[in-house]
Structures are given as C-alpha cells and as structure tokens.
Design an enzyme around this catalytic site. Structure first.
Site, PDB file in Angstrom:
ATOM      1  N   HIS A   9      33.408  -1.472  14.952  1.00 35.01           N
ATOM      2  CA  HIS A   9      32.816  -2.372  15.529  1.00 35.01           C
ATOM      3  C   HIS A   9      33.567  -2.959  16.454  1.00 35.01           C
ATOM      4  CE1 HIS A   9      35.696  -4.790  13.210  1.00 35.01           C
ATOM      5  NE2 HIS A   9      35.285  -4.307  12.187  1.00 35.01           N
ATOM      6  N   GLU A  85      32.333  -2.518   5.023  1.00 29.07           N
ATOM      7  CA  GLU A  85      33.910  -2.408   4.820  1.00 29.07           C
ATOM      8  C   GLU A  85      34.388  -2.473   3.409  1.00 29.07           C
ATOM      9  OE1 GLU A  85      36.280  -0.967   5.844  1.00 29.07           O
ATOM     10  OE2 GLU A  85      37.567  -2.230   7.335  1.00 29.07           O
TER      11      GLU A  85
END
Length: 218
Positions: A9, A85
């Site tokens: 990201h 994550e």
C-alpha cells in the site's frame, strides 16, 4: 502461467512517523501517496488484469481502489481479510524506538531472525500464522485465475514473509532480500498455484525517487 503482482500500500502517516501499523492500526495515506499510486498505475497499465484482491484495512483498500481507477481498464476488486497485515499485538501504534526499548530481543528477531521470534512476548501473530493465511489466499487466487495476471494489494510485513516463503525461502532467511517499500511491485509466477518463482522484487523505479527514505521500507 499465472503472474501475481503484489503491491504494498501507499505510504501512511504512521509509516512516516516510524510507528508499528499492523492489523489494528490504520492511519491515512499521505497526500503524496495518491500521486505515487498514479505513477504505479502508469507502470502497470500495459498489463491486463483478470482480478484484483486487497486487504480490508483502509490503507490497502484505498490504494487498490485508486490504482484500479487509474489503470484505465475494468478490474473487479475483491476484499479478503486474509490479506491483512501482521497482528502485532502490543507493538501496534508504538514508535519503533519505544518498541526497541521495551522488547529489544523480540524486535531484533522480528526484523532479522524470524525463526527465533517469540510472538507470545508481545501478543502478536507468528510468522507461520501469517504465511499460512496470506499464502493460502494467494494460492486460491491463482487457482481461480489460471494463466492470468492478478493484482494483490496488501502490507509490508505480511507480504515480505509470505512472498519469501512461497518461493521456498527457509524461515531463518525470510529477511535476507531486505524490505518492501510503499507502493512497490513484486511479481510471482506459478503454473500450478502451489510452486512459485520470483520474477521481480520491490520495484519502485516508476516513483522516480532521488533519495532513500528509510521510512518507506519495512
């Protein structure tokens, strides 16, 4: 041949502040990250993508949405929680320096010796758990899209561990290739959705950065 384009990201406020941002931290993308996502889209525009998959965490989801918007091709996006994550437990939201003071051994092993990392000390996930959930997702995506190009937008620590594991890197050497940078592209290839080879690692040349910023890479 299926190609998996794995994207970390865009850079966030906590990335810039050197804070741990795992499965429960989710600070906004920096204004500059939107421009960098456009540069990423220009780099990837010649590739036809069959499908895109993203973590539900906002920093990854927004990166995926912005990327698809600028690709100039219709790409269906699926949000998959397996792409989240690392759950970093008590380290979430803490500055790197504060984690180093409180858990020096755990931090050293998390960064350099994954085979020795004691996740129980901080209440985080283990490397094996992360590799299992993210790896199972990537393999499933490849089975669903044979002989295609697919996009996966996820997170630095989770992608780093999983990509290296998928190409057969032993746990003790997961960090040997170094980190993954924000808005980077890494490419895996597979013919059977089980065995993978690494075509490209942490490509960022399209961002045209003139100096290295250590907060870009994890």
């Amino acid at each position: 041949m299926t190609k998996v384009y794995l994207i970390r990201h865009g850079k966030t406020e906590w990335n810039l502040e050197s804070r741990y941002q795992g499965a429960h931290g989710d600070s906004p993308l920096l204004p500059q990250s939107y421009q960098e996502i456009k540069l990423l889209a220009a780099y990837l525009r010649p590739v036809h993508f069959a499908h895109a998959y993203a973590s539900p965490l906002k920093r990854a989801r927004v990166t995926a949405e912005q990327l698809i918007e600028h690709l100039d091709q219709p790409v269906r996006l699926t949000i998959d929680s397996r792409l989240m994550e690392f759950n970093l437990g008590q380290m979430e939201g803490m500055h790197f320096a504060d984690v180093a003071k409180k858990w020096p051994e755990e931090l050293k092993n998390f960064r350099h010796h994954p085979d020795q990392y004691n996740e129980q000390a901080t209440g985080s996930e283990s490397f094996a758990q992360v590799i299992d959930r993210v790896g199972s997702a990537i393999k499933e995506f490849c089975r669903l899209n044979p002989a295609s190009n697919i996009l996966v937008v996820s997170h630095g620590a989770a992608l780093n561990a999983t990509i290296n594991a998928l190409v057969g890197t032993p746990l003790a050497h997961l960090k040997d290739r170094g980190g993954l940078s924000n808005t980077s592209t890494t490419i895996l290839e597979t013919t059977d959705a089980e065995h993978f080879t690494l075509e490209q690692w942490n490509e960022t040349s399209y961002l045209h950065k003139t100096k290295v910023d250590p907060t870009d890479t994890i």
